[in-house]
Write a protein that holds these residues in place. Structure first.
Motif, PDB file in Angstrom:
ATOM      1  N   LEU A 230      15.593  -4.942  -5.025  1.00  0.00           N
ATOM      2  CA  LEU A 230      16.563  -4.874  -3.928  1.00  0.00           C
ATOM      3  C   LEU A 230      17.859  -4.132  -4.433  1.00  0.00           C
ATOM      4  N   VAL A 231      18.370  -4.639  -5.694  1.00  0.00           N
ATOM      5  CA  VAL A 231      19.658  -4.004  -6.022  1.00  0.00           C
ATOM      6  C   VAL A 231      19.413  -2.582  -6.420  1.00  0.00           C
ATOM      7  N   SER A 232      18.465  -2.452  -7.203  1.00  0.00           N
ATOM      8  CA  SER A 232      17.819  -0.815  -7.403  1.00  0.00           C
ATOM      9  C   SER A 232      17.798   0.057  -6.201  1.00  0.00           C
ATOM     10  N   SER A 233      17.146  -0.425  -5.085  1.00  0.00           N
ATOM     11  CA  SER A 233      17.155   0.309  -4.075  1.00  0.00           C
ATOM     12  C   SER A 233      18.637   0.467  -3.189  1.00  0.00           C
ATOM     13  N   THR A 234      19.378  -0.491  -3.514  1.00  0.00           N
ATOM     14  CA  THR A 234      20.605  -0.602  -2.586  1.00  0.00           C
ATOM     15  C   THR A 234      21.820  -0.140  -3.059  1.00  0.00           C
ATOM     16  N   LEU A 235      21.762   0.268  -4.540  1.00  0.00           N
ATOM     17  CA  LEU A 235      22.841   1.038  -5.150  1.00  0.00           C
ATOM     18  C   LEU A 235      22.915   2.160  -4.962  1.00  0.00           C
ATOM     19  N   PRO A 236      24.115   3.031  -4.796  1.00  0.00           N
ATOM     20  CA  PRO A 236      23.992   4.558  -4.748  1.00  0.00           C
ATOM     21  C   PRO A 236      23.399   5.182  -5.920  1.00  0.00           C
ATOM     22  N   PRO A 237      22.667   6.385  -5.704  1.00  0.00           N
ATOM     23  CA  PRO A 237      22.027   7.103  -6.623  1.00  0.00           C
ATOM     24  C   PRO A 237      22.964   7.327  -7.713  1.00  0.00           C
ATOM     25  N   PRO A 238      22.684   7.582  -8.977  1.00  0.00           N
ATOM     26  CA  PRO A 238      23.638   7.938 -10.253  1.00  0.00           C
ATOM     27  C   PRO A 238      24.578   9.095  -9.758  1.00  0.00           C
ATOM     28  N   LEU A 424      34.565 -16.037  -9.208  1.00  0.00           N
ATOM     29  CA  LEU A 424      34.988 -14.703  -8.924  1.00  0.00           C
ATOM     30  C   LEU A 424      33.714 -13.714  -9.186  1.00  0.00           C
ATOM     31  N   ASP A 425      32.704 -14.277  -9.870  1.00  0.00           N
ATOM     32  CA  ASP A 425      31.581 -13.366 -10.015  1.00  0.00           C
ATOM     33  C   ASP A 425      30.716 -13.144  -8.888  1.00  0.00           C
ATOM     34  N   PRO A 426      30.308 -11.898  -8.943  1.00  0.00           N
ATOM     35  CA  PRO A 426      29.368 -11.685  -7.481  1.00  0.00           C
ATOM     36  C   PRO A 426      28.100 -12.613  -7.607  1.00  0.00           C
ATOM     37  N   ILE A 427      27.433 -12.650  -8.582  1.00  0.00           N
ATOM     38  CA  ILE A 427      26.159 -13.451  -8.976  1.00  0.00           C
ATOM     39  C   ILE A 427      26.299 -14.162 -10.049  1.00  0.00           C
ATOM     40  N   PRO A 428      25.447 -15.242 -10.313  1.00  0.00           N
ATOM     41  CA  PRO A 428      25.663 -16.106 -11.405  1.00  0.00           C
ATOM     42  C   PRO A 428      25.086 -15.199 -12.689  1.00  0.00           C
ATOM     43  N   THR A 429      25.919 -15.326 -13.930  1.00  0.00           N
ATOM     44  CA  THR A 429      25.862 -14.593 -15.055  1.00  0.00           C
ATOM     45  C   THR A 429      24.536 -14.544 -15.480  1.00  0.00           C
ATOM     46  N   ASN A 430      23.768 -15.744 -15.687  1.00  0.00           N
ATOM     47  CA  ASN A 430      22.271 -15.831 -16.239  1.00  0.00           C
ATOM     48  C   ASN A 430      21.379 -14.833 -15.277  1.00  0.00           C
ATOM     49  N   LEU A 431      21.705 -14.821 -13.930  1.00  0.00           N
ATOM     50  CA  LEU A 431      20.793 -14.169 -12.966  1.00  0.00           C
ATOM     51  C   LEU A 431      21.344 -12.370 -13.039  1.00  0.00           C
ATOM     52  N   LEU A 432      22.483 -12.142 -13.405  1.00  0.00           N
ATOM     53  CA  LEU A 432      22.846 -10.977 -13.882  1.00  0.00           C
ATOM     54  C   LEU A 432      22.244 -10.258 -15.136  1.00  0.00           C
ATOM     55  N   GLN A 433      22.185 -11.337 -16.069  1.00  0.00           N
ATOM     56  CA  GLN A 433      21.425 -10.799 -17.375  1.00  0.00           C
ATOM     57  C   GLN A 433      19.897 -10.475 -17.159  1.00  0.00           C
ATOM     58  N   ALA A 434      19.439 -11.431 -16.003  1.00  0.00           N
ATOM     59  CA  ALA A 434      17.901 -11.104 -15.863  1.00  0.00           C
ATOM     60  C   ALA A 434      17.699 -10.132 -15.140  1.00  0.00           C
ATOM     61  N   ILE A 435      18.562  -9.399 -14.450  1.00  0.00           N
ATOM     62  CA  ILE A 435      18.203  -8.278 -13.743  1.00  0.00           C
ATOM     63  C   ILE A 435      19.073  -7.073 -14.177  1.00  0.00           C
ATOM     64  N   SER A 436      19.290  -7.165 -15.600  1.00  0.00           N
ATOM     65  CA  SER A 436      20.243  -6.258 -16.457  1.00  0.00           C
ATOM     66  C   SER A 436      19.866  -4.740 -16.167  1.00  0.00           C
ATOM     67  N   SER A 437      18.415  -4.552 -16.066  1.00  0.00           N
ATOM     68  CA  SER A 437      17.879  -3.321 -16.015  1.00  0.00           C
ATOM     69  C   SER A 437      18.295  -2.383 -14.783  1.00  0.00           C
ATOM     70  N   SER A 438      18.634  -3.051 -13.648  1.00  0.00           N
ATOM     71  CA  SER A 438      18.990  -2.638 -12.446  1.00  0.00           C
ATOM     72  C   SER A 438      20.316  -2.320 -12.382  1.00  0.00           C
ATOM     73  N   VAL A 439      21.179  -2.971 -13.208  1.00  0.00           N
ATOM     74  CA  VAL A 439      22.888  -2.914 -12.994  1.00  0.00           C
ATOM     75  C   VAL A 439      23.247  -2.178 -14.260  1.00  0.00           C
ATOM     76  N   VAL A 440      22.749  -1.984 -15.271  1.00  0.00           N
ATOM     77  CA  VAL A 440      23.247  -1.237 -16.520  1.00  0.00           C
ATOM     78  C   VAL A 440      23.885   0.049 -16.181  1.00  0.00           C
ATOM     79  N   PRO A 441      23.002   1.170 -15.765  1.00  0.00           N
ATOM     80  CA  PRO A 441      23.438   2.168 -15.297  1.00  0.00           C
ATOM     81  C   PRO A 441      25.235   2.412 -14.541  1.00  0.00           C
ATOM     82  N   ALA A 442      25.131   1.292 -13.497  1.00  0.00           N
ATOM     83  CA  ALA A 442      26.429   1.463 -12.850  1.00  0.00           C
ATOM     84  C   ALA A 442      27.395   0.815 -13.677  1.00  0.00           C
ATOM     85  N   LEU A 443      27.079  -0.293 -14.509  1.00  0.00           N
ATOM     86  CA  LEU A 443      27.976  -0.994 -15.322  1.00  0.00           C
ATOM     87  C   LEU A 443      28.546  -0.177 -16.575  1.00  0.00           C
TER      88      LEU A 443
END
Length: 519
Positions: A230-238, A424-443
């Motif tokens: 869901l995160v990958s499909s919701t984030l804007p294209p690169p 203040l984190d948008p999602i828990p950190t352990n969950l952010l690490q679990a979905i790192s493949s979908s957030v690494v480009p934006a990060l």
């Protein structure tokens, strides 16, 4: 001859034709009380030594949801701090040990001391409750002076059944300017005295503060794969994301993560817990606790001795399982600890009671004003530095710019960091690490844009400040005894770590070259 006989004619109409209408003049406004009743569950128990029953006492208190538990005959010595620490894990425990002697004294001396004590409380309408194991048989003539003394202070006895297995009422509760209800006497297997529970009703103003609530998410059933998709499909294209500046890209990432998590696990509210859940409380113990509560409800409803025996059996096994789980937890924690500071902290929590809670009179505005004034005072003590125009420019090296990171480097940095989570984190950190493949480009784009433009995102400049006592022995009512601890978002700490690593590497290389040039 005609006689006139008086008659009474019934003029009432039949129910079929009679109609009734409401008369507003008959309505009366009910008088409203200026105060409401605030009810809290309390209990009294002669535990006959709390030294080996600390886990049982805390378990039964949590099980019954007590706000106050008065214990008699605790037999806790002044040097026994371990029992105090065990009783203070989930509650605030206050204890005044007897300095000399053991057992009761003469009734006459006790009545004189009780008279002095009761006289010290003002009779201004403030609620008063006096309770304990008086060990006085109320039906005997010797108790007449005791009755007269308490009646003179307008103290009323709470009616209960026998509180001792011998059939006597030895544990007594007296109240003034307040009422009680739902009193219950429960025989326990660990003492000859029974547990007295009741609701204490206290008058309270209508302008009371609402109960505190906490916000939580049910993350147990969440699939990281579904969230990542869901995160990958919701984030804007690169290409669209790379066109955004640092602040807009950061806000887009944070809002996307929050909204996607809300779709699967929306926020829900629940009453705030006074203390966090015990770390040794497993799902098996929670299931056992549910069965215990069911057995208690069944016995309260039926009053059957068989149901009471089942309830006591489950209570005894639950208390033993809690003690075993707690022992196993600390045994593994101590044996597997390699950090001496954490090991010392663990032993300190077991042997010493926690510090007193902070004063309820201190507000967040009080702490904010104090810390701001303190920072202003400290900064005002420094003078402006004098500019030295004779600095030699020989061997001067500068860091022209920061090096940009690849997605592989950002992913490695993200997964190697300790998963600390800030509110203040948008999602828990352990969950952010679990979905790192979908957030690494934006990060990666956010970090590189920050390094290239020298802009630190505005969302990273916020912190959750928590005041902590500098030492446990300090007075918690004084602001100067606190120090602020700032909790930063995890992504902000990741960016700081990138900058720290590059500056540290530059300074290390510069120091090495300088040392080599001196030989």
């Amino acid at each position: 001859m005609c006689l006139l006989i008086p008659t009474i004619t019934n003029m009432r109409k039949s129910n079929a034709t009679r109609q009734r209408h409401s008369n507003p003049n008959n309505l009366r406004t009910l008088p409203m009380s200026s105060s409401t009743i605030f009810s809290i569950p309390i209990a009294l128990w002669n535990c006959q030594s709390a030294v080996n029953k600390a886990d049982f006492i805390t378990s039964i208190s949590s099980h019954l949801g007590l706000s106050l538990l008065a214990l008699t005959e605790t037999w806790i010595r002044p040097e026994d701090t371990a029992t105090l620490a065990a009783l203070s894990t989930k509650f605030t425990f206050s204890h005044t040990p007897r300095l000399t002697g053991r057992g009761g004294g003469q009734l006459g001396s006790f009545l004189e001391e009780l008279d002095v004590l009761l006289s010290s409380f003002p009779e201004d309408g403030t609620p008063l409750i006096v309770l304990g194991d008086f060990n006085i048989h109320l039906e005997k003539p010797q108790a007449a002076d005791f009755h007269t003394l308490l009646a003179s202070f307008d103290l009323k006895l709470v009616s209960t059944t026998a509180t001792h297995k011998s059939g006597n009422k030895l544990d007594l509760i007296y109240t003034r300017y307040c009422s009680t209800d739902h009193s219950l006497v429960t025989p326990l297997h660990t003492s000859d005295h029974f547990l007295l529970t009741l609701n204490l009703n206290l008058p309270q103003n209508t302008t009371h503060t609402p109960p505190q609530v906490t916000f939580r998410r049910n993350l147990r059933s969440l699939s990281p794969y579904c969230l990542s998709s869901l995160v990958s499909s919701t984030l804007p294209p690169p290409d669209q994301l790379s066109a955004l500046d640092t602040n807009n890209a950061t806000d887009t990432l944070f809002s996307t993560l929050t909204s996607c998590l809300d779709n699967f696990c929306p926020l829900s509210t629940r009453p705030a817990r006074a203390t966090p859940s015990a770390p040794w409380l497993s799902d098996v113990l929670r299931e056992h606790r549910s069965k215990l509560r069911g057995a208690e409800r069944k016995w309260r409803k039926s009053k059957d001795p068989t149901d009471l025996g089942l309830y006591q059996s489950l209570l005894s096994s639950f208390s033993a399982n809690i003690s075993n789980a707690k022992t196993t937890y600390y045994h593994n924690k101590i044996n597997n600890s390699s950090d001496s500071s954490k090991l010392f902290k663990t032993f300190s929590s077991l042997l010493n009671p926690p510090p007193p809670p902070p004063s309820s009179t201190l507000t967040a505005d009080d702490f904010a004003t104090f810390f701001i004034n303190k920072t202003t005072t400290i900064s005002g003590q420094f003078t402006n530095p004098q500019t030295n125009t004779h600095i030699l420019a020989a061997n001067t090296q500068t860091l022209p710019s920061f090096s940009l990171l690849s997605e592989t480097e950002v992913s490695k940095l993200l997964l190697s960091s300790r998963p600390t989570t800030c509110p203040l984190d948008p999602i828990p950190t352990n969950l952010l690490q679990a979905i790192s493949s979908s957030v690494v480009p934006a990060l990666t784009h956010i970090i590189n844009a920050s390094l290239h433009t020298g802009t630190f995102p505005t969302a990273f400049k916020q912190a959750r400040v928590t005041p902590l006592l500098k030492k446990p022995t300090l007075n918690p009512a004084h602001l100067e005894n606190y120090r602020p601890v700032s909790l930063l978002p995890f992504v902000a700490q990741t960016l700081e770590r990138v900058v720290f690593n590059q500056i540290s590497s530059f300074l290390t290389n510069r120091s090495t070259k300088t040392c080599k040039s001196r030989f």
